[in-house]
Design a protein around this motif. Structure first.
Motif, PDB file in Angstrom:
ATOM      1  N   ASP A 157       0.827  -1.203   0.000  1.00 21.36           N
ATOM      2  CA  ASP A 157       0.000   0.000   0.000  1.00 21.36           C
ATOM      3  C   ASP A 157       0.863   1.256   0.000  1.00 21.36           C
ATOM      4  N   VAL A 158       1.917   1.245   0.812  1.00 26.12           N
ATOM      5  CA  VAL A 158       2.807   2.412   0.879  1.00 26.12           C
ATOM      6  C   VAL A 158       3.485   2.638  -0.472  1.00 26.12           C
ATOM      7  N   ALA A 159       3.936   1.543  -1.102  1.00 23.49           N
ATOM      8  CA  ALA A 159       4.594   1.664  -2.405  1.00 23.49           C
ATOM      9  C   ALA A 159       3.629   2.221  -3.447  1.00 23.49           C
ATOM     10  N   VAL A 160       2.402   1.719  -3.471  1.00 21.98           N
ATOM     11  CA  VAL A 160       1.414   2.196  -4.447  1.00 21.98           C
ATOM     12  C   VAL A 160       1.066   3.658  -4.185  1.00 21.98           C
ATOM     13  N   VAL A 191      -1.106  11.456   3.663  1.00 19.76           N
ATOM     14  CA  VAL A 191      -1.700  10.396   4.490  1.00 19.76           C
ATOM     15  C   VAL A 191      -3.065  10.001   3.949  1.00 19.76           C
ATOM     16  N   GLU A 192      -3.869  10.988   3.576  1.00 23.36           N
ATOM     17  CA  GLU A 192      -5.177  10.670   2.993  1.00 23.36           C
ATOM     18  C   GLU A 192      -5.013   9.873   1.699  1.00 23.36           C
ATOM     19  N   ARG A 193      -3.991  10.197   0.924  1.00 22.09           N
ATOM     20  CA  ARG A 193      -3.727   9.469  -0.319  1.00 22.09           C
ATOM     21  C   ARG A 193      -3.325   8.029  -0.009  1.00 22.09           C
ATOM     22  N   LEU A 194      -2.505   7.830   1.018  1.00 21.37           N
ATOM     23  CA  LEU A 194      -2.104   6.471   1.419  1.00 21.37           C
ATOM     24  C   LEU A 194      -3.311   5.646   1.832  1.00 21.37           C
ATOM     25  N   LEU A 195      -4.180   6.203   2.662  1.00 20.23           N
ATOM     26  CA  LEU A 195      -5.357   5.462   3.123  1.00 20.23           C
ATOM     27  C   LEU A 195      -6.320   5.183   1.970  1.00 20.23           C
ATOM     28  N   VAL A 243       8.233  12.002   3.143  1.00 25.47           N
ATOM     29  CA  VAL A 243       7.120  12.761   3.721  1.00 25.47           C
ATOM     30  C   VAL A 243       6.243  11.846   4.575  1.00 25.47           C
ATOM     31  N   LEU A 244       5.914  10.664   4.057  1.00 23.06           N
ATOM     32  CA  LEU A 244       5.088   9.723   4.817  1.00 23.06           C
ATOM     33  C   LEU A 244       5.803   9.262   6.081  1.00 23.06           C
ATOM     34  N   LEU A 245       7.113   9.096   6.009  1.00 28.85           N
ATOM     35  CA  LEU A 245       7.873   8.682   7.190  1.00 28.85           C
ATOM     36  C   LEU A 245       7.795   9.757   8.277  1.00 28.85           C
ATOM     37  N   ALA A 246       7.892  11.015   7.887  1.00 30.71           N
ATOM     38  CA  ALA A 246       7.770  12.103   8.858  1.00 30.71           C
ATOM     39  C   ALA A 246       6.391  12.105   9.503  1.00 30.71           C
TER      40      ALA A 246
END
Length: 467
Positions: free
Chosen positions: A249-252, A311-315, A437-440
């Protein structure tokens, strides 16, 4: 001799129908130290030849294509047909290597011989050399090609004394299961086919439905570009754990961000449902881990490129993939492929030819996740430092992305059409930026969950009294 499966045949028909396409899958191994002598390299390749009989087999088509093509032993097999030596031009850096990889992706494998080759590349800076392994998609998918690469490497400690032969009990169980399936086939095949078609209806519609105009989709030429994005697997796992999603999911989500920024840089506005992407899913069982063939299915998902917040994009990406998998699309595709084995080969081949000839506009990208070795690979004692994946483009899809894990590395190999993707580095840089950015965000989320230290009131009062 064994017949090619429907999917294997489809890849061959795809290449035959479109002269601009070469369907070789590549894995690039960057290795420390000096390159091997020819005899040393031959010893490594002989290890793979002993393990995989497919490496000595070529494809033979039947007269008038009345039956499916078959794998047959190449009577003139010569390892020299499958090894090439080259060197990078000065200064011999990674830019020169990526240009060489892009050129290799355009070269078709020789149909008169087994469909694989190894290219040894010398003069990479920092005392390194490169081995590029190419195999036709008819012979291998991403996972089985990594298996092929491992068979050339020094045996890992876990492989010493390992017996890969199935035991008698397992073999008998398999025979009984096949017998039951054969008896039930006349009843279950029509029923399962109807169910598979119903399940796949959204997938088929997504593939053929008109999509809004996008520079990501359209005619492609013969030349290629290649780029790489490097990330660290522990960091991606940290993000996945923080937001209760998967590494995939994170990769996508990172890929969605990359395409969003690419479109914005081209002056295009990302809109919902604009980016339909094929996400291959492995159907390979543990027992088939070391078999050279194709065992993949796929889902077609909408990447949430219209979502601005990371984050919204990841979810949103997580929810998209979860919804598609819960519908059973990958199992339905397996059912249809199994059914196609019982149909006349000419009919199956014609379906693939029509699919390739049809100017599809529904799918604009492909991203595949390949789980690589968790242990360090070596060749003649030389450590394999990195593995880069590279996959072809076809059917008006101008970019593809392969994601390969190796040790603590997660590498994105990006293939693009030369004429229409001059800004391919925007994709690679955006992927690494999005992971950062996601890691932060993940670390901020974890920090906010930690209990704050409690200051005891009595202790504070005593401190004041002392003062």
């Amino acid at each position: 001799m064994t017949e090619l499966g429907p999917l294997d045949t489809g890849f061959m028909e795809m290449e035959d129908t479109d002269r601009r396409v070469s369907l070789g899958i590549g894995t690039v191994a960057i290795i420390e130290g000096p390159p091997p002598a020819k005899d040393e390299l031959r010893g490594w390749l002989d290890r793979g030849l002993e393990r995989h009989t497919r490496l000595r087999q070529r494809v033979r088509r039947t007269p008038l294509d009345l039956k499916a093509p078959v794998w047959e032993n190449d009577p003139n097999f010569d390892l020299a047909h499958h090894v090439r030596w080259t060197a990078l031009p000065a200064p011999g850096g990674e830019e020169e290597l990526k240009e060489l990889i892009a050129t290799e992706l355009t070269e078709r494998l020789d149909r008169d011989h087994p469909l694989w080759e190894v290219v040894v590349v010398d003069q990479l800076t920092e005392d390194r050399w490169v081995m590029i392994l190419k195999a036709h998609h008819t012979m291998a998918d991403g996972i089985s090609e990594i298996t092929l690469l491992e068979s050339f490497c020094d045996p890992a400690a876990t492989e010493v004394g390992e017996d890969r032969r199935p035991n008698g009990k397992r073999a008998r169980t398999g025979l009984l299961r096949l017998l039951k399936e054969a008896i039930r086939a006349p009843v279950t095949i029509p029923r399962s086919a109807v169910g598979a078609v119903r399940t796949l209806a959204p997938v088929l519609y997504a593939a053929i439905a008109p999509a809004s105009e996008s520079s990501l989709n359209g005619p492609i030429g013969r030349q290629r570009r290649y780029a790489v994005a490097r990330t660290m697997l522990p960091q991606v796992r940290e993000i996945a754990a923080a937001f209760d999603v998967t590494v995939n999911d994170v990769a996508v989500a990172a890929i969605a961000a990359a395409y969003r920024r690419l479109l914005l840089s081209r002056g295009e506005h990302p809109t919902p449902t604009e980016l339909r992407i094929v996400v291959p899913v492995s159907t390979r069982t543990t027992e088939a881990q070391h078999v050279l063939d194709n065992r993949v299915s796929a889902v077609i998902a909408h990447l949430p490129i219209e979502v601005d917040h990371p984050v919204e994009r990841l979810l949103a990406a997580h929810e998209q993939i979860r919804r598609h998998r819960s519908r059973g699309e990958t199992d339905a595709e397996k059912s249809l492929l199994a059914l196609s084995r019982r149909l006349p080969f000419g009919l199956v081949a014609e379906v693939f030819r029509l699919a390739v000839s049809f100017p599809q506009r529904g799918v604009v990208a492909l991203a595949t996740n390949i789980p690589g070795p968790r242990h360090r690979l070596t060749l003649g004692g030389r450590e394999v430092i990195e593995l880069w994946p590279c996959i072809p483009i076809a059917m008006r899809v101008r970019t593809t992305i392969a994601i390969l894990s190796y040790l603590d590395h997660l590498t994105f190999g990006i293939t693009g059409d030369y004429d229409t993707t001059p800004d391919i580095e925007t994709i690679s840089s955006s992927i690494t930026t999005e992971i950062a950015v996601l890691l932060a965000h993940a670390r901020d989320r974890q920090a906010s969950r930690r209990p704050r230290p409690v200051v005891r009131a009595i202790g504070t009062a005593r401190s004041r009294h002392v003062k």
